[in-house]
Scaffold this active site. Structure first.
Site, PDB file in Angstrom:
ATOM      1  N   SER A 145      -2.906  25.763   4.278  1.00 13.72           N
ATOM      2  CA  SER A 145      -2.818  24.304   4.491  1.00 13.72           C
ATOM      3  C   SER A 145      -3.365  23.569   3.270  1.00 13.72           C
ATOM      4  O   SER A 145      -4.050  24.168   2.435  1.00 13.72           O
ATOM      5  CB  SER A 145      -3.668  23.964   5.717  1.00 13.72           C
ATOM      6  OG  SER A 145      -3.919  22.579   5.812  1.00 13.72           O
ATOM      7  N   TYR A 158     -10.432  23.031  11.582  1.00 14.27           N
ATOM      8  CA  TYR A 158      -9.157  23.412  10.962  1.00 14.27           C
ATOM      9  C   TYR A 158      -9.366  23.726   9.479  1.00 14.27           C
ATOM     10  O   TYR A 158      -8.879  24.738   8.959  1.00 14.27           O
ATOM     11  CB  TYR A 158      -8.165  22.263  11.153  1.00 14.27           C
ATOM     12  CG  TYR A 158      -6.742  22.538  10.705  1.00 14.27           C
ATOM     13  CD1 TYR A 158      -5.875  23.287  11.494  1.00 14.27           C
ATOM     14  CD2 TYR A 158      -6.246  22.016   9.506  1.00 14.27           C
ATOM     15  CE1 TYR A 158      -4.560  23.509  11.096  1.00 14.27           C
ATOM     16  CE2 TYR A 158      -4.938  22.234   9.105  1.00 14.27           C
ATOM     17  CZ  TYR A 158      -4.097  22.979   9.911  1.00 14.27           C
ATOM     18  OH  TYR A 158      -2.784  23.206   9.512  1.00 14.27           O
TER      19      TYR A 158
HETATM   20  P1  NAP Z   1       3.477  23.691  15.697  1.00 17.22           P
HETATM   21  O1  NAP Z   1       4.712  22.845  15.629  1.00 17.22           O
HETATM   22  O2  NAP Z   1       2.345  23.221  16.541  1.00 17.22           O
HETATM   23  O3  NAP Z   1       3.802  25.229  16.028  1.00 17.22           O
HETATM   24  C1  NAP Z   1       2.778  26.179  16.114  1.00 17.22           C
HETATM   25  C2  NAP Z   1       3.248  27.348  16.934  1.00 17.22           C
HETATM   26  O4  NAP Z   1       2.170  28.296  17.107  1.00 17.22           O
HETATM   27  C3  NAP Z   1       3.678  26.931  18.337  1.00 17.22           C
HETATM   28  O5  NAP Z   1       4.860  27.628  18.669  1.00 17.22           O
HETATM   29  C4  NAP Z   1       2.513  27.382  19.190  1.00 17.22           C
HETATM   30  O6  NAP Z   1       2.830  27.642  20.524  1.00 17.22           O
HETATM   31  C5  NAP Z   1       2.112  28.662  18.462  1.00 17.22           C
HETATM   32  N1  NAP Z   1       0.778  29.110  18.863  1.00 17.22           N
HETATM   33  C6  NAP Z   1      -0.349  28.377  18.946  1.00 17.22           C
HETATM   34  N2  NAP Z   1      -1.373  29.134  19.384  1.00 17.22           N
HETATM   35  C7  NAP Z   1      -0.875  30.370  19.582  1.00 17.22           C
HETATM   36  C8  NAP Z   1      -1.418  31.601  20.054  1.00 17.22           C
HETATM   37  N3  NAP Z   1      -2.706  31.710  20.399  1.00 17.22           N
HETATM   38  N4  NAP Z   1      -0.612  32.689  20.147  1.00 17.22           N
HETATM   39  C9  NAP Z   1       0.699  32.589  19.824  1.00 17.22           C
HETATM   40  N5  NAP Z   1       1.276  31.468  19.390  1.00 17.22           N
HETATM   41  C10 NAP Z   1       0.509  30.363  19.270  1.00 17.22           C
HETATM   42  O7  NAP Z   1       2.914  23.822  14.238  1.00 17.22           O
HETATM   43  P2  NAP Z   1       3.648  23.819  12.833  1.00 17.22           P
HETATM   44  O8  NAP Z   1       3.462  22.464  12.263  1.00 17.22           O
HETATM   45  O9  NAP Z   1       4.993  24.447  12.900  1.00 17.22           O
HETATM   46  O10 NAP Z   1       2.616  24.763  12.089  1.00 17.22           O
HETATM   47  C11 NAP Z   1       2.809  26.158  11.897  1.00 17.22           C
HETATM   48  C12 NAP Z   1       1.690  26.643  10.988  1.00 17.22           C
HETATM   49  O11 NAP Z   1       1.696  25.890   9.790  1.00 17.22           O
HETATM   50  C13 NAP Z   1       0.291  26.452  11.593  1.00 17.22           C
HETATM   51  O12 NAP Z   1      -0.531  27.518  11.199  1.00 17.22           O
HETATM   52  C14 NAP Z   1      -0.179  25.156  10.953  1.00 17.22           C
HETATM   53  O13 NAP Z   1      -1.570  25.067  10.906  1.00 17.22           O
HETATM   54  C15 NAP Z   1       0.424  25.306   9.576  1.00 17.22           C
HETATM   55  N6  NAP Z   1       0.595  24.063   8.838  1.00 17.22           N
HETATM   56  C16 NAP Z   1       1.280  23.010   9.347  1.00 17.22           C
HETATM   57  C17 NAP Z   1       1.456  21.875   8.561  1.00 17.22           C
HETATM   58  C18 NAP Z   1       2.208  20.657   9.021  1.00 17.22           C
HETATM   59  O14 NAP Z   1       2.117  19.630   8.337  1.00 17.22           O
HETATM   60  N7  NAP Z   1       2.936  20.688  10.108  1.00 17.22           N
HETATM   61  C19 NAP Z   1       0.940  21.837   7.280  1.00 17.22           C
HETATM   62  C20 NAP Z   1       0.202  22.933   6.819  1.00 17.22           C
HETATM   63  C21 NAP Z   1       0.052  24.041   7.592  1.00 17.22           C
HETATM   64  P3  NAP Z   1       2.499  26.540  21.690  1.00 17.22           P
HETATM   65  O15 NAP Z   1       3.519  25.487  21.574  1.00 17.22           O
HETATM   66  O16 NAP Z   1       2.562  27.320  22.951  1.00 17.22           O
HETATM   67  O17 NAP Z   1       1.100  26.024  21.420  1.00 17.22           O
HETATM   68  C1  GCO Z   2      -4.011  16.702   9.575  1.00 19.79           C
HETATM   69  C2  GCO Z   2      -2.754  17.507   9.493  1.00 19.79           C
HETATM   70  C3  GCO Z   2      -2.868  18.584   8.434  1.00 19.79           C
HETATM   71  C4  GCO Z   2      -1.540  19.268   8.247  1.00 19.79           C
HETATM   72  C5  GCO Z   2      -1.508  20.346   7.220  1.00 19.79           C
HETATM   73  C6  GCO Z   2      -1.738  19.858   5.846  1.00 19.79           C
HETATM   74  O1  GCO Z   2      -4.386  16.319  10.656  1.00 19.79           O
HETATM   75  O2  GCO Z   2      -4.581  16.409   8.516  1.00 19.79           O
HETATM   76  O3  GCO Z   2      -2.349  18.012  10.712  1.00 19.79           O
HETATM   77  O4  GCO Z   2      -3.952  19.380   8.609  1.00 19.79           O
HETATM   78  O5  GCO Z   2      -1.025  19.732   9.440  1.00 19.79           O
HETATM   79  O6  GCO Z   2      -2.247  21.469   7.562  1.00 19.79           O
HETATM   80  O7  GCO Z   2      -1.462  20.873   4.942  1.00 19.79           O
END
Ligand code: NAP
Ligand code: GCO
Length: 265
Positions: A145, A158
């Site tokens: 992240s 986080y």
């Molecule tokens: P999301 O839309 O919330 O999807 C996350 C997925 O992980 C969901 O399918 C969720 O299932 C599943 N999950 C959560 N806890 C779990 C567990 N204990 N066992 C199995 N599955 C589980 O998130 P996303 O935005 O696609 O993010 C995916 C990854 O990228 C995460 O690690 C997040 O921190 C990272 N990330 C996201 C962003 C962003 O801007 N979106 C940026 C940087 C990093 P449920 O729906 O059942 O909870």
């Molecule tokens: C927040 C966001 C972020 C992003 C991502 C950034 O609340 O600041 O959710 O943490 O999801 O991880 O890289």
């Protein structure tokens, strides 16, 4: 050239990939030739995921598993090895966030985030590495992240977890690099998925959410990322094109980390 990026014959496990970033990465890997395996916590989400993959012409193998439960994860990996084969590519994608000011956050809430975002990648990687060693190759991609590098109000757990995941990435590289295992991270910028939906909701008067405008001003690309922006980097890190790239975090952030912010006009 194309064969360097091919994932033909590879089996990829992407955790928490019934929608969002994990789903996009999995579809890209399938397009590059990989067999897709994913898990989610609930059967209904797995079913929804399988249907969504099928709509894209992908026959994905979906399993119910909570990645924080070591026993369940070990059973999952054994089942996948029996039913699909040895996992060549692991993407630790499942993650949660809790946006709570640190002094209002309970220790239990803090632990829950660390459990999913840091302990689980340790548990799942640990379960996959022995078979990768036996096979003589393996690729692990940890979804990090901006918060692997930066802090911000309300995301202490986080940021602690994602900073830790960056170091777990480097440590897996350090311990297993000589076994031809490459462990790298992808650090997505602000990506439009359900996880960030609350930060993008329009105000009652229809104007943009202040956080939405804040992110646009912080991002040289001047847009939120799409989950599809992560496909190229993920396929690269899963393919032989990256065989000498190890312990690296590839930030895919539209330039956020390079930018000091908009100068006063
Ligand atoms: P999301 O839309 O919330 O999807 C996350 C997925 O992980 C969901 O399918 C969720 O299932 C599943 N999950 C959560 N806890 C779990 C567990 N204990 N066992 C199995 N599955 C589980 O998130 P996303 O935005 O696609 O993010 C995916 C990854 O990228 C995460 O690690 C997040 O921190 C990272 N990330 C996201 C962003 C962003 O801007 N979106 C940026 C940087 C990093 P449920 O729906 O059942 O909870
Ligand atoms: C927040 C966001 C972020 C992003 C991502 C950034 O609340 O600041 O959710 O943490 O999801 O991880 O890289």
């Amino acid at each position: 050239m194309n064969h360097m990026f091919s994932l033909e014959g590879k089996i990829a496990l992407i955790t928490g990939a019934s929608y969002g970033i994990g789903f996009a990465i999995a579809t890209g890997m399938a397009e590059a030739g990989a067999t897709i395996v994913f898990n989610d916590i609930k059967q209904e989400l797995v079913d929804k995921g399988i249907k969504a993959y099928a709509e894209k012409g992908i026959k994905a193998h979906g399993y119910v598993c909570d990645v924080t439960n070591e026993e369940a994860v070990n059973a999952l990996i054994a089942t996948i090895e029996k039913e699909v084969g040895v996992i060549d590519i692991l993407v630790n994608n499942a993650g949660i966030i809790k946006r709570i000011p640190m002094c209002d956050m309970t220790a239990a809430e803090f632990r829950q985030v660390i459990d999913v975002d840091l302990n689980a990648p340790f548990i799942v990687s640990k379960a996959c590495i022995p078979s990768m060693i036996k096979k003589g190759q393996g690729k692990i991609i940890n979804i990090c992240s901006m918060m692997s590098e930066l802090g911000r109000e309300t995301v202490s757990a986080y940021a602690a977890a994602k900073g830790g995941l960056k170091m777990l990435t480097r440590n897996i590289c350090s311990e297993y690099g000589d076994k031809n295992i490459q462990c790298n991270g992808i650090g997505p910028g602000y990506i439009a998925t359900p996880q960030t939906a609350p930060l993008r909701e329009k105000q009652p008067d229809g104007s943009p959410h202040p956080f939405d405008s804040f992110i646009l001003a912080k991002t040289p690309a001047h847009r939120w990322g799409n989950a599809e922006d992560l496909i190229g980097p993920a396929v690269f890190l899963a393919s032989e094109a990256s065989d000498f790239v190890n312990g690296h975090i590839l930030y895919v952030d539209g330039g956020i980390l390079a930018y000091i912010g908009k100068q006063p006009q």
